[in-house]
Design a protein around this motif. Sequence first.
Motif, PDB file in Angstrom:
ATOM      1  N   GLN A   1       1.170   4.378  -2.821  1.00  0.00           N
ATOM      2  CA  GLN A   1       1.121   5.806  -2.499  1.00  0.00           C
ATOM      3  C   GLN A   1       2.334   6.528  -3.082  1.00  0.00           C
ATOM      4  O   GLN A   1       2.215   7.658  -3.578  1.00  0.00           O
ATOM      5  CB  GLN A   1       1.068   6.013  -0.987  1.00  0.00           C
ATOM      6  CG  GLN A   1      -0.265   5.608  -0.364  1.00  0.00           C
ATOM      7  CD  GLN A   1      -0.259   5.840   1.139  1.00  0.00           C
ATOM      8  OE1 GLN A   1       0.137   4.982   1.909  1.00  0.00           O
ATOM      9  NE2 GLN A   1      -0.684   7.023   1.542  1.00  0.00           N
TER      10      GLN A   1
ATOM     11  N   GLY B   1      -0.204  11.124   3.293  1.00  0.00           N
ATOM     12  CA  GLY B   1      -0.895  10.255   4.240  1.00  0.00           C
ATOM     13  C   GLY B   1      -0.273  10.281   5.622  1.00  0.00           C
ATOM     14  O   GLY B   1       0.876  10.668   5.798  1.00  0.00           O
TER      15      GLY B   1
ATOM     16  N   THR C   1       1.894   7.000  -6.931  1.00  0.00           N
ATOM     17  CA  THR C   1       0.928   8.036  -7.296  1.00  0.00           C
ATOM     18  C   THR C   1       1.352   9.417  -6.818  1.00  0.00           C
ATOM     19  O   THR C   1       0.713  10.417  -7.169  1.00  0.00           O
ATOM     20  CB  THR C   1      -0.456   7.707  -6.722  1.00  0.00           C
ATOM     21  OG1 THR C   1      -0.371   7.643  -5.283  1.00  0.00           O
ATOM     22  CG2 THR C   1      -0.952   6.371  -7.257  1.00  0.00           C
TER      23      THR C   1
ATOM     24  N   ASP D   1       1.140  10.402  -3.808  1.00  0.00           N
ATOM     25  CA  ASP D   1       0.302  10.784  -2.661  1.00  0.00           C
ATOM     26  C   ASP D   1       1.100  10.514  -1.389  1.00  0.00           C
ATOM     27  O   ASP D   1       0.974   9.466  -0.765  1.00  0.00           O
ATOM     28  CB  ASP D   1      -0.992   9.985  -2.664  1.00  0.00           C
ATOM     29  CG  ASP D   1      -1.869  10.318  -1.467  1.00  0.00           C
ATOM     30  OD1 ASP D   1      -1.630  11.364  -0.829  1.00  0.00           O
ATOM     31  OD2 ASP D   1      -2.778   9.522  -1.164  1.00  0.00           O
TER      32      ASP D   1
ATOM     33  N   GLN E   1       0.828  -1.203   0.000  1.00  0.00           N
ATOM     34  CA  GLN E   1       0.000   0.000   0.000  1.00  0.00           C
ATOM     35  C   GLN E   1       0.865   1.256   0.000  1.00  0.00           C
ATOM     36  O   GLN E   1       0.580   2.219  -0.739  1.00  0.00           O
ATOM     37  CB  GLN E   1      -0.926   0.004   1.218  1.00  0.00           C
ATOM     38  CG  GLN E   1      -1.845   1.219   1.281  1.00  0.00           C
ATOM     39  CD  GLN E   1      -2.747   1.192   2.494  1.00  0.00           C
ATOM     40  OE1 GLN E   1      -2.687   0.276   3.306  1.00  0.00           O
ATOM     41  NE2 GLN E   1      -3.572   2.207   2.624  1.00  0.00           N
TER      42      GLN E   1
END
Length: 260
Positions: free
Chosen positions: A242, A250, A245, A247, A238
């Motif tokens: 992230q 988090g 992408t 991202d 996971q």
Amino acid sequence: MMFRLLGPLDVCGPDGASLPITQHKQRTLLSLLLLTPGNWVSTDLIHETLWVSDSPRNAFGNMKTYVSQLRRKLIDANDLENRIESRVGGYRVFADRHELDVFLFEEAARKGREALQDGDPGRAIGHLQAALDLWRGEPFEELPVAVKQTESTRLEEHRWAVREDLIDAHVALGQHHVVIPTLRALTMEYPTREHVWYRLLVALCQSGRRAEALAAYQTAYRFLAEELGIEPGAELRQLHQQMLTGDLTGPFLRDLRQRQ
């Protein structure tokens, strides 16, 4: 007094000086008694620990001699308590918890984790580093593996948890330069520990080194696939998604805290 067991046995008297306990059998006997301080240890277990093979004819007499010698050394160090008590079929040693480095380690570790959970990573670092500084080598070094294995394994796993808490505290303060070299070394020494890889990726990402984090993930993936025949766990995968992408906003550290 202070009984140091997180490494070679070291007993310090009230003045802080180490007692000259150099005879191997004495060191092994005292280590065995300190494995469970305050509890009775059977003479049979002591016999099996001191003489794995080639037991002397007067083994139990020798055992009494070793106990007597240890008592005398403690008294010579101005520790006037009768630290080692005997009864038919067994011996036990008395030591206050604050006289044991094992207890001091666990107490400092507890304070460090509480500080981290309270949102005070700076204070946590002090306690956690103090806990790790108590280690000088293998716990209960004088004892055979079969005798100490349960307690030794427990302590080593606790030590790992403290290492991870210390890393998390540094990362929470943005001190990535402190933890990244340590994490890289740990992934090389213990490549199957996915939590270490996870922390390395987090530290690299949060310090703006996403390309290095992606490369580190590929290294972890290759090792797990080639050496163990498995894929990384869900958390690593996971985190990898992230990173791909972009991202990276988090709550990484919150996720780390929830996983423990």
